[in-house]
Design a protein around this motif. Sequence first.
Motif, PDB file in Angstrom:
ATOM      1  N   SER A   1       5.615  -2.233   9.818  1.00 10.25           N
ATOM      2  CA  SER A   1       5.417  -2.004   8.397  1.00 10.25           C
ATOM      3  C   SER A   1       3.981  -1.558   8.099  1.00 10.25           C
ATOM      4  N   PHE A   2       3.861  -0.552   7.231  1.00 11.69           N
ATOM      5  CA  PHE A   2       2.575   0.026   6.840  1.00 11.69           C
ATOM      6  C   PHE A   2       2.442  -0.185   5.336  1.00 11.69           C
ATOM      7  N   THR A   3       1.375  -0.885   4.917  1.00 10.24           N
ATOM      8  CA  THR A   3       1.241  -1.250   3.503  1.00 10.24           C
ATOM      9  C   THR A   3      -0.065  -0.760   2.912  1.00 10.24           C
ATOM     10  N   VAL A   4       0.046  -0.123   1.758  1.00 14.98           N
ATOM     11  CA  VAL A   4      -1.120   0.305   0.988  1.00 14.98           C
ATOM     12  C   VAL A   4      -1.212  -0.585  -0.244  1.00 14.98           C
ATOM     13  N   ASN A   5      -2.280  -1.363  -0.330  1.00  9.26           N
ATOM     14  CA  ASN A   5      -2.485  -2.252  -1.466  1.00  9.26           C
ATOM     15  C   ASN A   5      -3.457  -1.619  -2.455  1.00  9.26           C
ATOM     16  N   THR A   6      -3.143  -1.712  -3.747  1.00  3.79           N
ATOM     17  CA  THR A   6      -4.056  -1.311  -4.801  1.00  3.79           C
ATOM     18  C   THR A   6      -4.085  -2.435  -5.829  1.00  3.79           C
ATOM     19  N   SER A   7      -5.015  -2.375  -6.741  1.00  3.09           N
ATOM     20  CA  SER A   7      -5.104  -3.413  -7.763  1.00  3.09           C
ATOM     21  C   SER A   7      -3.962  -3.329  -8.769  1.00  3.09           C
ATOM     22  N   LEU A   8      -3.214  -2.215  -8.756  1.00 10.02           N
ATOM     23  CA  LEU A   8      -2.103  -2.054  -9.695  1.00 10.02           C
ATOM     24  C   LEU A   8      -0.740  -2.173  -9.042  1.00 10.02           C
ATOM     25  N   GLY A   9      -0.620  -1.903  -7.761  1.00 11.07           N
ATOM     26  CA  GLY A   9       0.678  -1.969  -7.102  1.00 11.07           C
ATOM     27  C   GLY A   9       0.557  -1.856  -5.603  1.00 11.07           C
ATOM     28  N   LYS A  10       1.696  -2.076  -4.918  1.00 13.70           N
ATOM     29  CA  LYS A  10       1.716  -2.073  -3.457  1.00 13.70           C
ATOM     30  C   LYS A  10       2.788  -1.111  -2.970  1.00 13.70           C
ATOM     31  N   VAL A  11       2.455  -0.367  -1.882  1.00 11.62           N
ATOM     32  CA  VAL A  11       3.375   0.606  -1.308  1.00 11.62           C
ATOM     33  C   VAL A  11       3.607   0.250   0.157  1.00 11.62           C
ATOM     34  N   THR A  12       4.871   0.176   0.574  1.00 10.58           N
ATOM     35  CA  THR A  12       5.202  -0.217   1.941  1.00 10.58           C
ATOM     36  C   THR A  12       6.163   0.794   2.571  1.00 10.58           C
ATOM     37  N   VAL A  13       5.868   1.205   3.819  1.00 11.45           N
ATOM     38  CA  VAL A  13       6.718   2.151   4.541  1.00 11.45           C
ATOM     39  C   VAL A  13       6.737   1.762   6.018  1.00 11.45           C
ATOM     40  N   LEU A  14       7.574   2.472   6.791  1.00 18.94           N
ATOM     41  CA  LEU A  14       7.582   2.308   8.246  1.00 18.94           C
ATOM     42  C   LEU A  14       6.986   3.540   8.915  1.00 18.94           C
ATOM     43  N   GLY A  15       7.300   4.707   8.389  1.00 22.13           N
ATOM     44  CA  GLY A  15       6.757   5.950   8.929  1.00 22.13           C
ATOM     45  C   GLY A  15       7.172   7.094   8.029  1.00 22.13           C
ATOM     46  N   THR A  16       6.224   7.725   7.367  1.00 22.61           N
ATOM     47  CA  THR A  16       6.576   8.742   6.374  1.00 22.61           C
ATOM     48  C   THR A  16       5.325   9.458   5.906  1.00 22.61           C
ATOM     49  N   GLN A  17       5.497  10.353   4.915  1.00 20.41           N
ATOM     50  CA  GLN A  17       4.364  11.012   4.278  1.00 20.41           C
ATOM     51  C   GLN A  17       4.455  10.771   2.772  1.00 20.41           C
ATOM     52  N   PHE A  18       3.368  10.301   2.195  1.00 17.60           N
ATOM     53  CA  PHE A  18       3.401   9.981   0.769  1.00 17.60           C
ATOM     54  C   PHE A  18       1.990  10.030   0.203  1.00 17.60           C
ATOM     55  N   ASN A  19       1.916  10.086  -1.116  1.00 20.92           N
ATOM     56  CA  ASN A  19       0.638  10.131  -1.818  1.00 20.92           C
ATOM     57  C   ASN A  19       0.565   8.957  -2.788  1.00 20.92           C
ATOM     58  N   VAL A  20      -0.586   8.264  -2.764  1.00 22.39           N
ATOM     59  CA  VAL A  20      -0.807   7.150  -3.680  1.00 22.39           C
ATOM     60  C   VAL A  20      -2.039   7.458  -4.514  1.00 22.39           C
TER      61      VAL A  20
END
Length: 303
Positions: A155-174
């Motif tokens: 699991s790959f997680t991007v944390n921000t002060s407003l929300g959290k994004v979790t993926v396994l393997g992909t391309q995305f923009n936060v």
Amino acid sequence: MKDEKYILKWLNGEIPDEELSLLKQDKSFKNLEKIAHYSSQIETPKVDIEKALKEFGLKKTTVKKSKVISFNYKSVYKYAAAVIVLLVSSYFLFFNNSASFSTQYAETKTFNLPDNSEVILNANSNISFNKKKWEDNRNLQLDGEAYFKVKKGKSFTVNTSLGKVTVLGTQFNVKKRKNFFEVKTFEGLVSVQYKNTLVKLAKGKVFKVINDTIQGVTTFNINDKYWLQNESNFKSIPLKFVIDDLQNQYDYTVSTKNINLDQLYTGGFTHTDINIALQAITIPLQLSYTIEGKNITIYKNDK
């Protein structure tokens, strides 16, 4: 290193050129330079060495009055300082495992994470993570905007002060700016958590929150990567967020006069020419602008 006296002389800036040359030949010299670098940034507690040693000497003579104890205070101070440098700096070399990347206004940066996942960091943004724990915990903190190309794995997680994004393997923009949170999926499936709301975003879907209000899930063209192609694009976005993005991309200070900053803007601007960018914003909204040095004023003409 075999000869500590060279190290002490070097730390105190008293080493002759010929001894420094010998010291630099030692394979451990690079580590010593790192220690000196980190320690120079630390403000150590102020201690009255003379007073402390004097008190220590008094205690010793009380126990054994027959012995006369003398100290070379200058020498003791140097050795004590060297020990403090080595101990404190060891923490930074062996226990401080945090890593961070940041960009200034009008700057982007591309780098790889420890698993070779690629990150493209937009202007005025920051990413931090624990590099030692990365293999077991692909978890990072983002403030700003970044495009991710994640290698498949845990699991790959991007944390921000407003929300959290979790993926396994992909391309995305936060994108996380003040009162603005947006996630776009370019490949794979992305899980987005905002407070008590959990959303699954498939390829071509975007989730957006403006001023703490969820805008829902909509679609976008995955072939348009916008800021990666030196453009910023918006669809029904309040003007104040457009102006914020303009400041990030050009490093100008923008002020406004007689303008409703909550009016919605649809369109975009280039990152390569400030005048063309301003025209793209002001003309559709029937606004005007002036530039003086690094200051921009956007205003509405009163007729």
